[in-house]
Design a protein around this motif. Sequence first.
Motif, PDB file in Angstrom:
ATOM      1  N   LYS A   1     114.608 104.942   2.632  1.00  0.00           N
ATOM      2  CA  LYS A   1     115.923 105.498   2.960  1.00  0.00           C
ATOM      3  C   LYS A   1     116.267 106.575   1.940  1.00  0.00           C
ATOM      4  CE  LYS A   1     120.748 104.114   3.808  1.00  0.00           C
ATOM      5  NZ  LYS A   1     120.840 104.789   5.112  1.00  0.00           N
ATOM      6  N   THR A   2     116.713 107.712   2.415  1.00  0.00           N
ATOM      7  CA  THR A   2     117.019 108.827   1.520  1.00  0.00           C
ATOM      8  C   THR A   2     118.480 109.240   1.554  1.00  0.00           C
ATOM      9  OG1 THR A   2     116.388 110.410   3.252  1.00  0.00           O
ATOM     10  CG2 THR A   2     114.680 109.754   1.674  1.00  0.00           C
TER      11      THR A   2
ATOM     12  N   LEU B   1     125.111  90.476   4.289  1.00  0.00           N
ATOM     13  CA  LEU B   1     125.316  90.729   5.717  1.00  0.00           C
ATOM     14  C   LEU B   1     124.988  92.164   6.103  1.00  0.00           C
ATOM     15  CD1 LEU B   1     128.569  88.679   6.340  1.00  0.00           C
ATOM     16  CD2 LEU B   1     126.177  87.975   6.530  1.00  0.00           C
ATOM     17  N   ASP B   2     124.167  92.827   5.290  1.00  0.00           N
ATOM     18  CA  ASP B   2     123.685  94.167   5.624  1.00  0.00           C
ATOM     19  C   ASP B   2     122.188  94.090   5.903  1.00  0.00           C
ATOM     20  OD1 ASP B   2     123.052  96.801   5.933  1.00  0.00           O
ATOM     21  OD2 ASP B   2     123.618  97.414   3.906  1.00  0.00           O
ATOM     22  N   PRO B   3     121.761  94.281   7.151  1.00  0.00           N
ATOM     23  CA  PRO B   3     120.332  94.207   7.449  1.00  0.00           C
ATOM     24  C   PRO B   3     119.494  95.188   6.630  1.00  0.00           C
ATOM     25  CG  PRO B   3     121.607  94.150   9.475  1.00  0.00           C
ATOM     26  CD  PRO B   3     122.567  94.468   8.381  1.00  0.00           C
TER      27      PRO B   3
ATOM     28  N   PRO C   1     113.600  96.908  18.511  1.00  0.00           N
ATOM     29  CA  PRO C   1     114.809  97.379  17.827  1.00  0.00           C
ATOM     30  C   PRO C   1     116.006  96.500  18.176  1.00  0.00           C
ATOM     31  CG  PRO C   1     113.662  99.174  18.966  1.00  0.00           C
ATOM     32  CD  PRO C   1     113.088  97.896  19.468  1.00  0.00           C
ATOM     33  N   VAL C   2     116.851  96.211  17.172  1.00  0.00           N
ATOM     34  CA  VAL C   2     118.024  95.363  17.394  1.00  0.00           C
ATOM     35  C   VAL C   2     119.240  96.001  16.737  1.00  0.00           C
ATOM     36  CG1 VAL C   2     116.711  93.207  17.575  1.00  0.00           C
ATOM     37  CG2 VAL C   2     117.489  93.992  15.329  1.00  0.00           C
ATOM     38  N   ASP C   3     120.423  95.613  17.209  1.00  0.00           N
ATOM     39  CA  ASP C   3     121.658  96.069  16.574  1.00  0.00           C
ATOM     40  C   ASP C   3     122.004  95.133  15.413  1.00  0.00           C
ATOM     41  OD1 ASP C   3     122.730  93.764  17.735  1.00  0.00           O
ATOM     42  OD2 ASP C   3     123.803  94.857  19.304  1.00  0.00           O
ATOM     43  N   ARG C   4     123.127  95.405  14.756  1.00  0.00           N
ATOM     44  CA  ARG C   4     123.472  94.641  13.552  1.00  0.00           C
ATOM     45  C   ARG C   4     123.659  93.157  13.858  1.00  0.00           C
ATOM     46  NH1 ARG C   4     128.067  92.820  10.946  1.00  0.00           N
ATOM     47  NH2 ARG C   4     127.938  92.750   8.642  1.00  0.00           N
ATOM     48  N   ASP C   5     124.364  92.841  14.938  1.00  0.00           N
ATOM     49  CA  ASP C   5     124.611  91.441  15.262  1.00  0.00           C
ATOM     50  C   ASP C   5     123.307  90.704  15.521  1.00  0.00           C
ATOM     51  OD1 ASP C   5     126.528  89.207  16.125  1.00  0.00           O
ATOM     52  OD2 ASP C   5     125.253  89.431  17.896  1.00  0.00           O
TER      53      ASP C   5
ATOM     54  N   THR D   1     113.076  95.558  14.184  1.00  0.00           N
ATOM     55  CA  THR D   1     113.516  96.675  13.345  1.00  0.00           C
ATOM     56  C   THR D   1     115.019  96.892  13.470  1.00  0.00           C
ATOM     57  OG1 THR D   1     113.116  98.351  15.058  1.00  0.00           O
ATOM     58  CG2 THR D   1     111.287  97.843  13.561  1.00  0.00           C
ATOM     59  N   PHE D   2     115.602  97.337  12.374  1.00  0.00           N
ATOM     60  CA  PHE D   2     117.002  97.747  12.361  1.00  0.00           C
ATOM     61  C   PHE D   2     117.057  99.114  11.705  1.00  0.00           C
ATOM     62  CE2 PHE D   2     121.085  98.184  10.181  1.00  0.00           C
ATOM     63  CZ  PHE D   2     121.955  98.002  11.254  1.00  0.00           C
ATOM     64  N   ASP D   3     117.638 100.071  12.406  1.00  0.00           N
ATOM     65  CA  ASP D   3     117.713 101.443  11.900  1.00  0.00           C
ATOM     66  C   ASP D   3     116.335 101.966  11.507  1.00  0.00           C
ATOM     67  OD1 ASP D   3     119.072 103.762  11.327  1.00  0.00           O
ATOM     68  OD2 ASP D   3     119.647 103.172   9.310  1.00  0.00           O
ATOM     69  N   GLY D   4     115.318 101.556  12.256  1.00  0.00           N
ATOM     70  CA  GLY D   4     113.959 102.044  12.051  1.00  0.00           C
ATOM     71  C   GLY D   4     113.178 101.320  10.979  1.00  0.00           C
TER      72      GLY D   4
END
Length: 448
Positions: A41-42, A68-70, A387-391, A415-418
């Motif tokens: 992550k950049t 609680l942050d993936p 790919p999944v969302d936060r929940d 994956t979450f956000d790639g």
Amino acid sequence: MQLPDSLLQSLAEEAGFDRKSFLEAHALPAPVSIRLNSLKKTEPPAAATPVPWTATGFYLPERPVFTLDPLFHAGAYYVQEASSMFLERLLTAFLPDEGLRVLDLCAAPGGKSTLIANVLPEESLLVANEVIRPRSGVLADNLTKWGRTDTFVTNNDPRDFQRLPGFFDAVVVDAPCSGSGLFRKDPAAISEWSDDNVALCAQRQQRILADIWPALREDGLLIYSTCSYSRAENEAILDWLSSHFSVEPLALDQLPTGVVETHTARGNTGYRFWPDKVQGEGFFIAAFRKTAQEAELRLRNLPKNKRKEESLFSPWIADVSDYTWVEKNGDYFLLQPEHTAAFDALSQHLYLRKAGVRLGKLAGKELLPDHELALSVAVNTSVPTLPVDRDAALRYLKREEFDYDATGRGWQLVTFDGLGLGWVKVLPNRLNNYLPKDWRILMDIREN
């Protein structure tokens, strides 16, 4: 917050100490800071502001619930105290730009190890060590999240490294200390602080430095740091080191605003961080070059990998031909080829808890992928993903059922956000969650 009076009295003559503003700073909450994983992550979070002495560190306006942050679980960033990130300045100033072997001796929980991994030159190897076994497990998990193939984790006493004379080009010793620099983050530690404990810590710090000294090669870099304010654990240790060993003190040409340079009677240089001078906690750090000659361990010449498993691994690993691997007790570990001799030496002389990336086990002609591979930056982008969302990500990380829309069957990378979180196996009428049980979130996500 009532700070020990004997501590305040002992600091009265220290460079940069201002009792009034020092006490006022301890009445304020500690800053919250993170450091990004440059391979994952950049972009910093919205409203984040840069830490002045590192390219990847940022202050957050408030402390979120990181559990609680993936992205936290995916290794996108590490939550690290800002002052300790100053290690980056010393590493980039004094390390040569070539493949190196670096030891982070007192490494748990992994903040400085992940920082070192970010800044080392290509083809370098980081060995992160922790003497306390449960803490070494936390260290291994955090480096697993970081996802690199060029990091090993050992679980050894510092004296064990004497079996590897002249092995390391640099050693970082973030020594166990009395912890006075972190009183603002951990007020309970105030009751445990005492002059006797400071003296005990100083003795321990001397022993650690003496024990690790033979493992550092001639011209190697030694970085020493503590989260203590006490001179006995800081400047006095520098003078002890230079009086017992052949070293050259190193100093930076320029300093960020607020960082205080200190000088000792023997001409050594250190850097102090006061919470009223910088946006960070109490910290001390110094660097030396070893000038004494040291015998060096002779590494064995190993036969080349026959690479018979390459066709099995190629669907899972990007650029598989750039790597090698070793098998131990049925598990396969992905390594960089230039680290095989070091792996051999470390395996012979130390307890090696983690090496490179654990790929998994072979069952016939199928790889049963390990969780380390899911979090690795070496995983092949052609691996099927879910790919999944936060929940859904949080439910996956709790090992609960979640809604999904899977294409195809078999192993898939959640994956979450790639970024990878772990493996599932999609079957005709269900989904099997392969997140290790000891990695699952225990917090109730419905209350947050």
